[in-house]
Scaffold this motif. Structure first.
Motif, short mmCIF file in Angstrom:
data_model
loop_
_atom_site.label_atom_id
_atom_site.label_comp_id
_atom_site.label_asym_id
_atom_site.label_seq_id
_atom_site.Cartn_x
_atom_site.Cartn_y
_atom_site.Cartn_z
N SER A 200 0.81 -1.22 0.00
CA SER A 200 0.00 0.00 0.00
C SER A 200 0.84 1.27 0.00
O SER A 200 0.45 2.28 -0.58
CB SER A 200 -0.95 0.00 1.21
N ASN A 201 2.03 1.23 0.62
CA ASN A 201 2.87 2.43 0.67
C ASN A 201 3.52 2.74 -0.67
O ASN A 201 4.06 3.83 -0.86
CB ASN A 201 3.93 2.28 1.77
N LEU A 202 3.49 1.80 -1.61
CA LEU A 202 4.07 2.02 -2.93
C LEU A 202 3.01 2.20 -4.02
O LEU A 202 3.34 2.58 -5.15
CB LEU A 202 4.98 0.84 -3.32
N LEU A 203 1.76 1.95 -3.67
CA LEU A 203 0.71 1.92 -4.69
C LEU A 203 0.44 3.31 -5.26
O LEU A 203 0.19 3.45 -6.47
CB LEU A 203 -0.57 1.33 -4.10
N GLU A 204 0.49 4.35 -4.43
CA GLU A 204 0.24 5.70 -4.94
C GLU A 204 1.27 6.07 -6.00
O GLU A 204 0.94 6.63 -7.05
CB GLU A 204 0.26 6.72 -3.81
N SER A 205 2.55 5.76 -5.73
CA SER A 205 3.60 6.04 -6.71
C SER A 205 3.40 5.21 -7.97
O SER A 205 3.63 5.69 -9.09
CB SER A 205 4.97 5.75 -6.10
N GLU A 206 2.97 3.96 -7.80
CA GLU A 206 2.75 3.10 -8.96
C GLU A 206 1.65 3.66 -9.85
O GLU A 206 1.74 3.62 -11.08
CB GLU A 206 2.37 1.69 -8.48
N LEU A 207 0.61 4.20 -9.24
CA LEU A 207 -0.51 4.73 -10.02
C LEU A 207 -0.21 6.10 -10.62
O LEU A 207 -0.47 6.34 -11.80
CB LEU A 207 -1.75 4.85 -9.13
N PHE A 208 0.34 7.01 -9.80
CA PHE A 208 0.44 8.41 -10.22
C PHE A 208 1.87 8.87 -10.50
O PHE A 208 2.07 9.97 -11.01
CB PHE A 208 -0.17 9.31 -9.13
N GLY A 209 2.87 8.02 -10.17
CA GLY A 209 4.25 8.39 -10.38
C GLY A 209 4.81 9.20 -9.22
O GLY A 209 4.11 9.51 -8.25
N HIS A 210 6.09 9.56 -9.31
CA HIS A 210 6.71 10.40 -8.29
C HIS A 210 7.87 11.17 -8.91
O HIS A 210 8.33 10.86 -10.03
CB HIS A 210 7.19 9.57 -7.09
N VAL A 211 8.30 12.20 -8.21
CA VAL A 211 9.44 12.98 -8.66
C VAL A 211 10.65 12.62 -7.81
O VAL A 211 10.52 12.11 -6.69
CB VAL A 211 9.16 14.50 -8.59
N LYS A 212 11.81 12.90 -8.34
CA LYS A 212 13.05 12.60 -7.63
C LYS A 212 13.06 13.30 -6.27
O LYS A 212 12.73 14.48 -6.15
CB LYS A 212 14.22 13.06 -8.48
N GLY A 213 13.40 12.53 -5.22
CA GLY A 213 13.48 13.08 -3.89
C GLY A 213 12.16 13.12 -3.14
O GLY A 213 12.10 13.64 -2.02
N ALA A 214 11.09 12.59 -3.73
CA ALA A 214 9.78 12.63 -3.08
C ALA A 214 9.78 11.84 -1.77
O ALA A 214 9.05 12.17 -0.83
CB ALA A 214 8.71 12.12 -4.02
N PHE A 215 10.59 10.79 -1.71
CA PHE A 215 10.68 9.97 -0.51
C PHE A 215 12.00 9.22 -0.57
O PHE A 215 12.69 9.23 -1.60
CB PHE A 215 9.50 9.00 -0.39
N THR A 216 12.34 8.58 0.52
CA THR A 216 13.59 7.83 0.57
C THR A 216 13.61 6.74 -0.50
O THR A 216 12.67 5.94 -0.59
CB THR A 216 13.78 7.18 1.96
N GLY A 217 14.62 6.74 -1.32
CA GLY A 217 14.72 5.75 -2.39
C GLY A 217 14.24 6.27 -3.73
O GLY A 217 14.44 5.60 -4.75
#
Length: 443
Positions: free
Chosen positions: A200-217
């Protein structure tokens, strides 16, 4: 020929008239005879009627003691059946609370403070049937599938959001891909997100993407599934497992066709059509406050229930032949054993809790291991024989596989094919249970 009202509960349908392209189903009328909604009437337009207070229900009642999706009435060859949808106050027939029961014209159906009565007129609805024996990657000549094909054709001809419902292994993923292939977006991408297999903690990024530095890793920008599917189709599999906290964000994305990557300050516009699938009844999830009613309403623009294999056993020969052909094993002794009258009859006698996926894996297993052809003819539930001429390791492995499969079949059945609930009962992580189900051929 007309039938009397006393026959209506047990014979609401009559056989399809050959070549007419429709299924004749006795018309069903519901009338509220007592309670806040007294006088309300509804004439069923199809084989399934959902009753509740939610605006997307077929029969919408105003009594506040009735759940959003309280119950459904389904017509079939064996009669009219009412099924409670996890309502708060229950569904009652003649004062007895029921989960599922046969509904007859003389029975009083009580929901909250309303009492309804079934009326069965003397004429019939014509439910359209397709003359297809396949649609995209799907195949089948059974009436259950011919009822599905017209809805699939309507879905493919538009960009409407589709909600596919059905048990584990009924082919929801293949159906979604088939809608994509038969539609105008077939040259665009087909992107799949399995909401049950991603933490669940990765699903938002999987759906909507993320930008560099948004979270650790997050060492680089990532394009999410919505953006990746732009110009094509996004398939959200097992949507019933979507965490409650992500549901508002998905709703906004569906309504605006814009997404905001994790850590970003601006939104990205996407051009997609969305198909969602679940093995849960989302109406029950809404009643239990595990799924947002506004998201359900937005998803269920076109709802389509895929029939389990046990409701389309006449498709077994065609399905088995297709799986044999795909395995390049046509004409082998094992393939011929599967297609004998005795072999097909043994397959018809199995319950198939894993549906098409279980059947395909069963056929492939019999084809690659000819010594299992006899087992295939006896039926998938047969226990392995005790052969003392085998090495103990091989014999033990056969019995372990048999035990695991039977355990998983019963586990799924006991929990209504709800993988999350089954994982909790088995004391294992949901992702691990998914792996076990896949290994056993049940997913």
């Amino acid at each position: 020929m007309a039938t009397h009202d006393s026959d209506a509960a047990t014979s609401p349908t009559r056989p399809l008239e050959s070549g007419k392209g429709h299924w004749l189903v006795r018309k069903l009328n519901l009338q509220c005879i007592e309670g806040p909604d007294q006088g309300a009437q509804f004439a069923a337009r199809g084989a399934r009627t959902v009753i509740g207070t939610h605006r997307s229900a077929d029969l919408v009642l105003s009594d506040t003691t009735i759940s959003r999706f309280h119950c459904e009435v389904r017509l079939g060859d064996d009669g009219a059946w009412v099924r409670d949808l996890g309502s708060k106050n229950g569904t009652w027939l003649n004062g007895i609370r029921v989960r599922e029961a046969l509904l007859t014209p003389k029975v009083r159906l009580t929901l909250g403070r309303d009492t309804l009565r079934l009326e069965a007129p003397e004429d019939f609805l014509k439910v359209p049937l397709s003359e297809r024996d396949r649609f995209g990657l799907l195949l089948g000549r059974s009436r259950a599938m011919q009822l599905v094909y017209p809805m699939l054709e309507a879905a493919a001809a538009s960009d409407v959001t589709v909600l596919l419902e059905g048990e584990t292994g009924t082919g929801k993923d293949v159906t979604a891909h088939s809608i994509h292939l038969e539609g105008e977006r077939k040259h665009g991408p087909f992107v799949v997100v399995d909401c049950s297999s991603i933490p669940s903690n990765l699903l938002e990024s999987e759906l909507f993407g993320h930008v560099k530095g948004a979270f650790t890793g997050a060492t680089h920008d990532k394009r999410g599934a919505f953006a990746a599917a732009s110009g094509g189709t996004l398939f959200l599999d097992e949507l019933g497992d979507l965490p409650l906290e992500l549901q508002p964000k998905l709703l906004r994305a569906l309504e605006s066709r814009r997404v905001q990557p994790v850590g970003a300050t601006s939104e990205v516009e996407v051009d997609i059509r969305v198909i969602a699938a679940t093995n849960r009844d989302l109406r029950e999830e809404v009643n239990a406050a595990r799924f947002r009613p506004d998201l359900f309403y937005r998803l269920a623009v076109l709802q389509l229930r895929l029939p389990p294999l046990r409701e389309r056993l006449e498709d077994l020969p065609q399905l088995v032949e297709e799986f044999i052909h795909a395995s390049n094993q046509v004409g082998t002794p094992a393939s011929e054993a599967l297609l004998t009258p005795h072999g097909l009859e043994s397959l018809r006698n199995h319950g198939w809790p894993g549906n098409l996926r279980e059947l395909r894996n069963h056929v492939e297993r019999a084809l690659v291991a000819p010594e299992l052809a006899e087992l295939a003819a006896l039926g998938p539930q047969a226990a392995p024989g005790l052969d003392v001429n085998q090495p103990i390791r091989l014999a033990r492995d056969q019995w372990v596989r048999y035990f695991e499969r039977r355990y998983l079949e019963e586990l799924l059945r006991a929990h209504g094919n709800n993988v999350s609930a089954a994982a909790r009962a088995a004391g294992v992580d949901r992702v691990h249970l998914h792996r076990l189900l896949t290994k056993a051929g049940l997913r």
